[in-house]
Design a protein around this motif. Structure first.
Motif, mmCIF file in Angstrom:
data_model
loop_
_atom_site.group_PDB
_atom_site.id
_atom_site.type_symbol
_atom_site.label_atom_id
_atom_site.label_comp_id
_atom_site.label_asym_id
_atom_site.label_seq_id
_atom_site.Cartn_x
_atom_site.Cartn_y
_atom_site.Cartn_z
ATOM 1 N N MET A 130 0.841 -1.192 0.000
ATOM 2 C CA MET A 130 0.000 0.000 0.000
ATOM 3 C C MET A 130 0.884 1.253 0.000
ATOM 4 N N LYS A 131 0.709 2.103 -0.991
ATOM 5 C CA LYS A 131 1.473 3.342 -1.070
ATOM 6 C C LYS A 131 0.791 4.402 -0.199
ATOM 7 N N SER A 132 1.564 5.037 0.670
ATOM 8 C CA SER A 132 1.019 6.100 1.504
ATOM 9 C C SER A 132 1.939 7.303 1.439
ATOM 10 N N LEU A 133 1.381 8.473 1.216
ATOM 11 C CA LEU A 133 2.196 9.688 1.154
ATOM 12 C C LEU A 133 2.312 10.349 2.518
ATOM 13 N N THR A 134 1.741 9.732 3.550
ATOM 14 C CA THR A 134 1.604 10.390 4.850
ATOM 15 C C THR A 134 2.683 9.992 5.852
ATOM 16 N N ILE A 135 3.249 10.998 6.484
ATOM 17 C CA ILE A 135 4.056 10.784 7.686
ATOM 18 C C ILE A 135 3.157 11.082 8.871
ATOM 19 N N ASN A 136 3.073 10.155 9.797
ATOM 20 C CA ASN A 136 2.349 10.387 11.044
ATOM 21 C C ASN A 136 3.346 10.800 12.110
ATOM 22 N N GLN A 137 3.146 11.998 12.583
ATOM 23 C CA GLN A 137 4.056 12.533 13.581
ATOM 24 C C GLN A 137 3.315 12.663 14.903
ATOM 25 N N TYR A 138 3.951 12.143 15.962
ATOM 26 C CA TYR A 138 3.330 12.133 17.290
ATOM 27 C C TYR A 138 4.081 13.107 18.185
ATOM 28 N N SER A 139 3.398 14.149 18.635
ATOM 29 C CA SER A 139 3.962 15.304 19.319
ATOM 30 C C SER A 139 4.932 16.017 18.367
ATOM 31 N N THR A 140 5.717 16.928 18.911
ATOM 32 C CA THR A 140 6.631 17.704 18.063
ATOM 33 C C THR A 140 7.993 17.793 18.756
ATOM 34 N N ILE A 141 9.003 18.102 17.970
ATOM 35 C CA ILE A 141 10.332 18.314 18.555
ATOM 36 C C ILE A 141 10.306 19.519 19.502
ATOM 37 N N HIS A 142 9.541 20.542 19.141
ATOM 38 C CA HIS A 142 9.416 21.704 20.045
ATOM 39 C C HIS A 142 8.925 21.278 21.427
ATOM 40 N N ALA A 143 7.940 20.376 21.458
ATOM 41 C CA ALA A 143 7.422 19.920 22.754
ATOM 42 C C ALA A 143 8.478 19.092 23.486
ATOM 43 N N TRP B 140 14.137 13.236 5.805
ATOM 44 C CA TRP B 140 14.541 14.596 5.443
ATOM 45 C C TRP B 140 13.352 15.503 5.730
ATOM 46 N N THR B 141 13.623 16.587 6.476
ATOM 47 C CA THR B 141 12.588 17.566 6.793
ATOM 48 C C THR B 141 13.012 18.926 6.255
ATOM 49 N N PRO B 142 12.142 19.604 5.489
ATOM 50 C CA PRO B 142 12.491 20.931 4.979
ATOM 51 C C PRO B 142 12.758 21.911 6.118
ATOM 52 N N GLU B 143 13.614 22.877 5.844
ATOM 53 C CA GLU B 143 14.049 23.846 6.846
ATOM 54 C C GLU B 143 12.859 24.524 7.547
ATOM 55 N N HIS B 144 11.820 24.847 6.775
ATOM 56 C CA HIS B 144 10.717 25.617 7.371
ATOM 57 C C HIS B 144 9.793 24.756 8.244
ATOM 58 N N PHE B 145 10.120 23.473 8.408
ATOM 59 C CA PHE B 145 9.368 22.642 9.357
ATOM 60 C C PHE B 145 10.197 22.336 10.605
ATOM 61 N N GLN B 146 11.292 23.090 10.777
ATOM 62 C CA GLN B 146 12.099 22.941 11.991
ATOM 63 C C GLN B 146 11.204 23.175 13.209
ATOM 64 N N GLY B 147 11.296 22.232 14.154
ATOM 65 C CA GLY B 147 10.510 22.383 15.376
ATOM 66 C C GLY B 147 9.300 21.460 15.393
ATOM 67 N N ILE B 148 8.683 21.293 14.211
ATOM 68 C CA ILE B 148 7.694 20.220 14.098
ATOM 69 C C ILE B 148 8.494 18.918 14.169
ATOM 70 N N SER B 149 9.451 18.827 13.239
ATOM 71 C CA SER B 149 10.413 17.725 13.225
ATOM 72 C C SER B 149 11.799 18.357 13.306
ATOM 73 N N VAL B 150 12.840 17.550 13.085
ATOM 74 C CA VAL B 150 14.198 18.077 13.050
ATOM 75 C C VAL B 150 14.522 18.404 11.594
#
Ligand SMILES: [Zn+2]
Length: 235
Positions: free
Chosen positions: A1-14, A160-170
Motif C-alpha cells: 500500500m502506497k502512503s504519502l503520509t508521515i504520522n508525527q506524534y507530538s513535536t520536537i518543540h514539545a 529529510w525535513t524541509p528547513e521551514h518545518f524545523q521544530g515540528i520535526s528536526v
C-alpha cells in the motif's frame, strides 16, 4: 500500500521543551506506520521502527522490543514503499541531501530514507533515562552516551525535513541506526558508508497528532529559544 503520509506524534518543540513523558502507546502509533524513529519515555533511549518492530536502544546500549502498552513522547512514522533505490558508496551524512536532490528538488517536501550497507564508521548517541523532576532538555542531553562503531553492517532509517518545518520535526537529515545483529545503534551524528543501498520515498502529507495530557497542554513552548537547542542537540 502506497502512503504519502508521515504520522508525527507530538513535536520536537514539545520534546525539547521538556515533554519527556510517554504520550502515545505503541498500539496507537503502530497504525501510523512501522517505519520511523522516535524517543523513549523519559528519554530512556532512541526508538527505531522497521520490519513491524519498534526497537528501543537504551542509553547504556541494551536493545529491546517495545510492547503495545508502552508509550513514547515523540515519534515520526510512516508506511515505507520506496519510490526508488540506488547503490551508494563512500558517502557521508552530508552527501545525502545532494544524492536525493539529484533525483528531484526536495527543498519543500519530506522524504523517508533508508540506507542499508556496510559502514566504515557510524557516530551516534543515545539519550539516558531521566528522573522527575526533569532537567531542561539541554542538560538532559548532556548526559547522553556517544559511541563510534567501525566496519559495521546495519541500517539507517529516518527523514529529510524541509528547513521551514524545523521544530515540528528536526530540519535536515534525521536518522537512527541499528546494526544487523540488532545489538547496537542510536541517533546518528555522522557516518561514512563504504557501500550500500539508499531507498527513499517522497512524502507530501504530514499528520501531526498532539498529546492530550496535561504535561503537554500546560507546557510553555518558547519557540524563539528552541531553534538553537534543536541544532545543538539533534544535528
Ligand atoms: Zn533522533
Amino acid at each position: 500500500m502506497k502512503s504519502l503520509t508521515i504520522n508525527q506524534y507530538s513535536t520536537i518543540h514539545a520534546l525539547v521543551s521538556g515533554v519527556f513523558d510517554g504520550m502515545f502507546k505503541i498500539s496507537e502509533i503502530s497504525h501510523g506506520g512501522s517505519f520511523g524513529i522516535g524517543c523513549s519515555h523519559a528519554l530512556a533511549g532512541e526508538m527505531i521502527a522497521l520490519d513491524d518492530t519498534y526497537f528501543e536502544i537504551q542509553g547504556a546500549g541494551n536493545i529491546r522490543q517495545l510492547t503495545d502498552h508502552e508509550q513514547l513522547p515523540f515519534a515520526q512514522l510512516t508506511h515505507f514503499n520506496p519510490d526508488d533505490q540506488f547503490p551508494v558508496s563512500h558517502i557521508s551524512k552530508q552527501d545525502i541531501y545532494s544524492k536525493l536532490s539529484a533525483q528531484t528538488n526536495i527543498d519543500n517536501i519530506f522524504v523517508a530514507i533508508k540506507i542499508e550497507g556496510l559502514f566504515e564508521n557510524v557516530w551516534f548517541r543515545r539519550t539516558n533515562h531521566q528522573e522527575k523532576p526533569y532537567k531542561p532538555f539541554i542538560e538532559a542531553i548532556a548526559e547522553q552516551s556517544e559511541e563510534t562503531l567501525h566496519d559495521i553492517s546495519g541500517v539507517m532509517i529516518g527523514f529529510w525535513t524541509p528547513e521551514h518545518f524545523q521544530g515540528i520535526s528536526v530540519a535536515g537529515i534525521h536518522l537512527h541506526f541499528i546494526d544487523d545483529a540488532r545489538k547496537n545503534g542510536g541517533h546518528v551524528f555522522g557516518f561514512q558508508l563504504k557501500n550500500g543501498l539508499l531507498s527513499y520515498e517522497m512524502k507530501q502529507d504530514v499528520k501531526i497528532h498532539l498529546p492530550n495530557k496535561n504535561e503537554y497542554l500546560n507546557t510553555d513552548i518558547k519557540v524563539s529559544d528552541l531553534d538553537d537547542i534543536i541544532k545543538r542537540s539533534e544535528g
